[in-house]
Motif scaffolding. Structure first.
Motif, mmCIF file in Angstrom:
data_model
loop_
_atom_site.group_PDB
_atom_site.id
_atom_site.type_symbol
_atom_site.label_atom_id
_atom_site.label_comp_id
_atom_site.label_asym_id
_atom_site.label_seq_id
_atom_site.Cartn_x
_atom_site.Cartn_y
_atom_site.Cartn_z
ATOM 1 N N HIS A 59 8.283 7.307 -0.502
ATOM 2 C CA HIS A 59 6.880 7.522 -0.988
ATOM 3 C C HIS A 59 6.511 6.194 -1.871
ATOM 4 O O HIS A 59 7.382 5.367 -2.376
ATOM 5 N N GLY A 60 5.339 5.632 -1.583
ATOM 6 C CA GLY A 60 5.161 4.445 -2.205
ATOM 7 C C GLY A 60 3.438 4.253 -2.176
ATOM 8 O O GLY A 60 2.760 5.109 -2.113
ATOM 9 N N TRP A 61 3.060 2.912 -2.253
ATOM 10 C CA TRP A 61 1.641 2.656 -2.500
ATOM 11 C C TRP A 61 1.364 1.119 -1.744
ATOM 12 O O TRP A 61 2.391 0.224 -1.731
ATOM 13 N N VAL A 62 0.242 1.060 -1.180
ATOM 14 C CA VAL A 62 -0.385 -0.081 -0.559
ATOM 15 C C VAL A 62 -1.479 -0.498 -1.221
ATOM 16 O O VAL A 62 -2.203 0.123 -1.577
ATOM 17 N N MET A 63 -1.557 -2.068 -1.491
ATOM 18 C CA MET A 63 -2.635 -2.605 -2.332
ATOM 19 C C MET A 63 -3.225 -3.564 -1.195
ATOM 20 O O MET A 63 -2.549 -4.441 -0.968
ATOM 21 N N ARG A 64 -4.395 -3.167 -0.961
ATOM 22 C CA ARG A 64 -5.141 -4.173 -0.075
ATOM 23 C C ARG A 64 -5.693 -5.203 -0.968
ATOM 24 O O ARG A 64 -5.918 -5.456 -2.011
ATOM 25 N N PRO A 65 -6.089 -6.692 0.138
ATOM 26 C CA PRO A 65 -6.466 -7.781 -0.730
ATOM 27 C C PRO A 65 -7.844 -7.248 -1.195
ATOM 28 O O PRO A 65 -8.718 -6.404 -1.000
ATOM 29 N N SER A 66 -8.414 -7.935 -2.422
ATOM 30 C CA SER A 66 -9.461 -7.804 -3.190
ATOM 31 C C SER A 66 -10.722 -7.840 -2.232
ATOM 32 O O SER A 66 -11.708 -6.935 -2.694
ATOM 33 N N ASP A 67 -10.617 -8.590 -1.553
ATOM 34 C CA ASP A 67 -11.987 -8.787 -0.534
ATOM 35 C C ASP A 67 -11.709 -8.326 0.898
ATOM 36 O O ASP A 67 -11.967 -8.961 2.098
ATOM 37 N N PHE A 68 -10.919 -7.141 0.947
ATOM 38 C CA PHE A 68 -10.500 -6.560 2.274
ATOM 39 C C PHE A 68 -11.429 -6.445 3.473
ATOM 40 O O PHE A 68 -12.569 -5.927 3.021
#
Length: 701
Positions: free
Chosen positions: A441-450
């Motif tokens: 189980h985890g999380w992914v954080m995309r770039p702010s300007d994806f």
């Protein structure tokens, strides 16, 4: 949003991507000076106000400043209660709600202070040379119990410099013994196995329990001996105090912390928990008949599931109230007007508040949500709960909820102005089948300007512990990297907590290979979704995460850059120098001389002969948990092989560098990390492009 995978390993396309953040600028490292950490929510006895601590970093003084605030339970502006430039924290209400006792360093060392709630100057209640902390009023409000360090028995103050960060100093004084022999007074004589903690030498001191009249006077010491008192609580009558200590044998050699009870007027303590496992967090029932505590029962095992226990205050057989609840209870509190106990527990990335009847039975979730609930307290009538909570888009703030879980409202707004001006990346859940047969189980954080048409570099973070977890809370560091154009992946592989004891034990007594397989599974799945460039991968971690980052670059060349921070590299030398040697003994079974081959095989240094990854290494000069020599070993191994490696050692810093280090160092650290990953993972033309395969890089060796 949840990214799910079916029962097989076939990749599943991401659902329509939610936009990351909103209008506004990206977070910077220097925003550390804007962020406020709210903690320690304490509701007043009548439920009308909530006391909390606000911590912020002050650039001009290069220090953390902590102040006490009061906010009405009905809502409204928070009132600043203390205004010194020192740390004012650990505030506790008097039973009549007129006074607050707190810990402050405004006189140089931490002491217990008192301040009237209605307004007025604070006054010092203690002036102990070695300090005082964690004050708690007696039920009648006439006395205050606290913890304080004492020198070795038969001696005065410890050696010069004890408890201070060492540096060059004056010529030491000379003392003579009865035979006229001369001895320097700044020499440390070590006669215990664990003699350092955090950034200081203990020099034979121990922490004991004291009581002082609220009106002032000389504190009375209640506990004595070669052991440390860690936690305590008054009985409802005020006649006794329960405390936690290991008084059997050598406290440095085992984890047999027990709950003891001592008269508030002094005397010989009596033990309530005669088992061999560690017990802690004692709280009295409102009628004084019971004491609840947290412990593992008879098992002294770092990975053992803890439970909530109930024992008669006069002594007797403890009862396990949470035997069927496969999570670790924390911070128990008796409900004032019903036969139940409230507690916190980590559950699949969240930390929430639960309730269990004192007769045993079903555990109910009381405060839920995708968030991390911190300190909480209950009003005297039991109708309201004040708590601190954080989620990925909000730093910690104070909220209030009714006892039945309804009517929740936010009370503090310490970060409101800051959040209004920044764009945040909203994490998305990731669930991937584990090679061990369960689920990562985890999380992914995309770039702010994806931009969905582009491929991005990715940094995989590994948590410390190893028995801890990532979850739904605010991560300044991850938001900072997302604002710099990186995808950030963080997950909870085997050894993580919050998923049941089976998952914590699923690595089978190993650290490296099983955990790396889980991390690889999560990373490969993320790459298969199409927006991560498998040729531009980084890995980062501190403490156990530093161990895993070093293990990864020793066993795979798929990472093009790494951050190895405050790491463990050689389990043999780590055992001999850390302030937590029992971690090695209990995790790997016995002592180094019994396990040379096993400890060598589990040490990253053994395998670094084939590492190829450019690596940034970070260490605290005074880190006694993962001593800087562990990081130096990785640095030397990489440099000896001609691999690009840079080691940054922060003076005056310990293991809490990234969380509570000097603000200037914390900002410096973040900017160095971003610069390192940018140099090795980003092409010259910009933060992202469409080159590279859609799957992972080179196979693991």
């Amino acid at each position: 949003m949840i990214l799910t995978v079916g029962c097989g390993l076939a990749p599943v396309l991401l659902a329509a991507a939610s936009p990351a953040g909103g209008p506004g600028r990206g977070i910077t490292a220097e925003d550390l000076y804007r962020l406020v950490e709210v903690r320690d929510a304490r509701i007043s006895p009548d439920g009308s106000k909530v006391l909390f601590t606000s911590v912020r970093c002050v650039r001009e003084r290069n220090a953390e400043d902590a102040d006490l605030f009061l906010v009405p339970s009905a809502g409204g502006e928070a009132q600043l209660l203390t205004t010194s430039e020192a740390r004012d924290e650990s505030g506790r209400w008097s039973p009549d709600g007129r006074w607050i006792a707190f810990t402050s360093k405004r006189s140089g060392t931490a002491q217990v202070w008192l301040i009237p709630v209605a307004g007025g100057e604070a006054r010092a209640l203690t002036s102990r040379p070695l300090g005082a902390h964690d004050p708690v009023f007696s039920p009648d409000g006439q006395r205050i119990a606290f913890l304080g360090r004492v020198p070795p028995e038969g001696k005065g103050r410890p050696a010069k410099g004890s408890g201070e960060k060492k540096g060059s100093g004056p010529v030491p004084g000379i003392e003579k013994d009865a035979d006229g022999r001369e001895f320097a007074d700044d020499v440390r004589v070590i006669d215990r196995m664990v003699y350092r903690k955090e950034t200081e030498y203990l020099d034979g001191t121990r922490t004991h329990l004291f009581v002082v009249p609220m009106a002032g006077g000389e504190p009375a010491q209640l506990t004595f001996g070669d052991f440390d008192v860690r936690e305590f609580g008054w009985s409802p009558s005020g006649a006794s105090i329960a405390f936690v200590a290991n008084r059997e044998g050598d406290p440095d050699l085992d984890r047999n912390d027990d709950v003891w009870v001592v008269s508030a007027d002094g005397g010989e303590p009596r033990r309530l928990t005669p088992n061999d496992g560690p017990d802690h967090s004692p709280v009295w029932s409102p009628d004084g008949k019971w004491i609840a505590y947290v412990g593992t029962g008879a098992v002294a095992d770092l990975k053992a599931e803890e439970d909530l226990w109930l024992v008669p205050a006069e002594g007797g057989e403890p009862r396990n109230l949470t035997a069927s609840f496969d999570r670790n209870p924390e911070s128990p509190l008796f409900a004032p007007n019903e036969p139940a106990i409230l507690f916190r527990a980590a559950d699949r990335g969240n930390v929430q508040v639960f309730s269990v009847p004192i007769e045993g039975g079903e555990v109910r979730r009381l405060i839920a949500g995708d968030r991390t609930v911190g300190d909480f307290s209950v009003s005297r009538d039991g109708n309201a709960i004040a708590f601190v909570a954080s989620d990925p888009m909000h730093p910690p703030e104070v909220s209030l909820v009714l006892r039945d879980g309804t009517g929740e409202k936010a009370l503090s707004r310490a970060n409101e102005a800051f959040l209004a001006e920044v764009a945040l990346a909203k994490p998305e859940e990731l669930r991937v089948p584990s090679p061990g047969g369960r689920e990562v189980h985890g999380w992914v954080m995309r770039p702010s300007d994806f931009d969905p048409s582009r491929k991005y570099p990715c940094v995989l973070y590994v948590h410390g512990g190893p028995y801890s977890s990532y979850g739904n809370r605010f991560f300044h560091e991850f938001q900072f990297l997302a604002a710099r154009g990186f995808v950030v992946l963080y997950c909870n592989p085997r050894l993580s907590t919050g998923y049941g004891e089976e998952w914590t034990r699923a690595a089978g007594g190993e650290w490296g290979e099983p955990v790396f397989k889980d991390l690889t599974a999560a990373l490969d799945h993320l790459i298969s979704l199409g927006f991560v460039d498998g040729n531009r991968l980084g890995i980062a971690g501190g403490s156990f995460g530093g161990y895993m980052a070093a293990w990864a670059i020793a066993h795979s060349d798929r990472f093009k850059a790494a951050l190895v921070e405050r790491c463990v590299s050689d389990l043999l030398s780590f055992w001999g120098t850390t302030d937590l040697p029992r971690l090695v003994e209990m995790e790997f079974g016995g002592y180094p001389w019994d396990n040379l081959d096993r400890l060598r095989s589990q040490s990253p240094i053994t395998w670094l002969g084939e590492a190829k990854t450019p690596t940034l290494l970070i260490a605290g000069e005074l880190d006694w948990r993962t001593p800087p020599g562990q990081t130096e070993e990785v640095h030397r191994a990489l440099r000896r092989r001609g691999i690009q490696a840079q080691m940054v050692v922060y003076p005056r810093e310990g293991h809490e560098l990234s969380r509570h280090g000097e603000p200037v160092h914390r900002v410096d650290r973040l900017n160095r990390i971003a610069a390192w990953f940018k140099a090795h993972l980003m092409p010259p033309q910009g933060p992202a492009d469409t080159s590279g395969p859609a799957t992972g890089g080179a196979e693991a060796r």
